[in-house]
Design an enzyme around this catalytic site. Structure first.
Site, short mmCIF file in Angstrom:
data_model
loop_
_atom_site.label_atom_id
_atom_site.label_comp_id
_atom_site.label_asym_id
_atom_site.label_seq_id
_atom_site.Cartn_x
_atom_site.Cartn_y
_atom_site.Cartn_z
CB CYS A 115 16.54 32.55 18.05
SG CYS A 115 15.48 33.03 16.66
N GLY A 141 22.03 38.45 16.52
CA GLY A 141 21.31 37.22 16.77
C GLY A 141 22.07 35.98 16.35
CD GLN A 142 23.92 32.64 18.71
OE1 GLN A 142 24.37 31.76 17.99
NE2 GLN A 142 24.69 33.40 19.49
N GLY A 189 15.96 42.47 9.29
CA GLY A 189 14.65 42.80 9.81
C GLY A 189 13.88 41.67 10.44
#
Length: 231
Positions: A173, A77-78, A155
């Site tokens: 994100c 992810g970002q 998570g």
């Protein structure tokens, strides 16, 4: 789904407000040290203000961090933001033992939040294009994982009752202009501890540790970061 010789009940650990980087390192150590018979754990925490960037994330999505630290980490992810008032859930799960794939884990985490939101009277949904949980077009929870040695860490981050302004300093994100929301504004839930207790049964069911009727019990262990860091 579970090996017969392994305790099928995860340790659910409420760690309170803990610094981000030592917690990340503790997750790595737990994952590297675990063996085939190590019970799974779920850590429930809050973090002081921090922006985290995924392994291959672009810093161009960090628009104006100001005095909030930026940490590049090893999840997918970002960029996202963590701060007090946000419930962060770290499922330390042996995926090989549970014959669970990464996509199944992502969906299970999403579905747990969706079910908990439904219990609170909030209609939420997941997204295949941008993993996470949304209420309308606003993001309620984000998901970013790392799988190492067949086990998961990092998570889920669920917005409960926090200062949302730091999200304006990033492209959440990696999406420009993505709105965020939180439980306090949607249904009045404002305590992270209450959200943790409410979400946990849904997590355990969606991850396969509880039957759908919720009849089985789970072990909730209160501890602190010192205990986790010593694993």
């Amino acid at each position: 789904m579970r090996a017969d010789d392994v305790d099928a009940t995860p340790r659910v650990m409420h760690l309170g407000l803990v610094e981000y980087e030592p917690t990340w390192r503790a997750m790595q150590k737990f994952t590297d040290d675990r063996g085939p018979s190590t019970p799974d754990e779920i850590w429930l925490v809050e973090h002081p203000p921090v922006f985290t960037l995924g392994l291959n994330a672009s810093r161009e999505h960090v628009l104006s961090p100001g005095d909030i630290p930026v940490v590049q980490i090893d999840r997918g992810g970002q960029v996202t933001y963590h701060g007090p008032g946000q419930l962060v859930v770290y499922p330390l799960i042996d995926l090989r033992r549970h014959t669970m794939g990464v996509r199944q884990l992502v969906v299970a985490l999403e579905n747990a939040v969706i079910a908990y939101a439904r219990e609170l009277g909030v209609t939420a949904s997941g997204s295949r294009q941008a993993p996470g949980v949304y209420v309308g077009a606003a993001k309620l929870a984000s998901i970013g994982l790392r799988i190492r040695r067949g086990a998961s860490y990092h998570g889920l981050a669920l917005n409960v009752s926090l200062d949302l302004r730091p999200f304006e300093r990033i492209n959440v994100c990696g999406y420009r202009g993505l709105a965020v929301t939180q439980l306090a504004d949607l249904c009045g839930v404002s305590e992270v501890r209450a959200a943790a207790l409410g979400l946990t049964p849904h997590l355990l069911r969606e991850l396969g540790f509880l039957p759908r009727d919720g009849a089985a019990a789970h072990s909730a262990i209160n501890t602190d970061l010192q205990a986790v860091s010593s694993l």
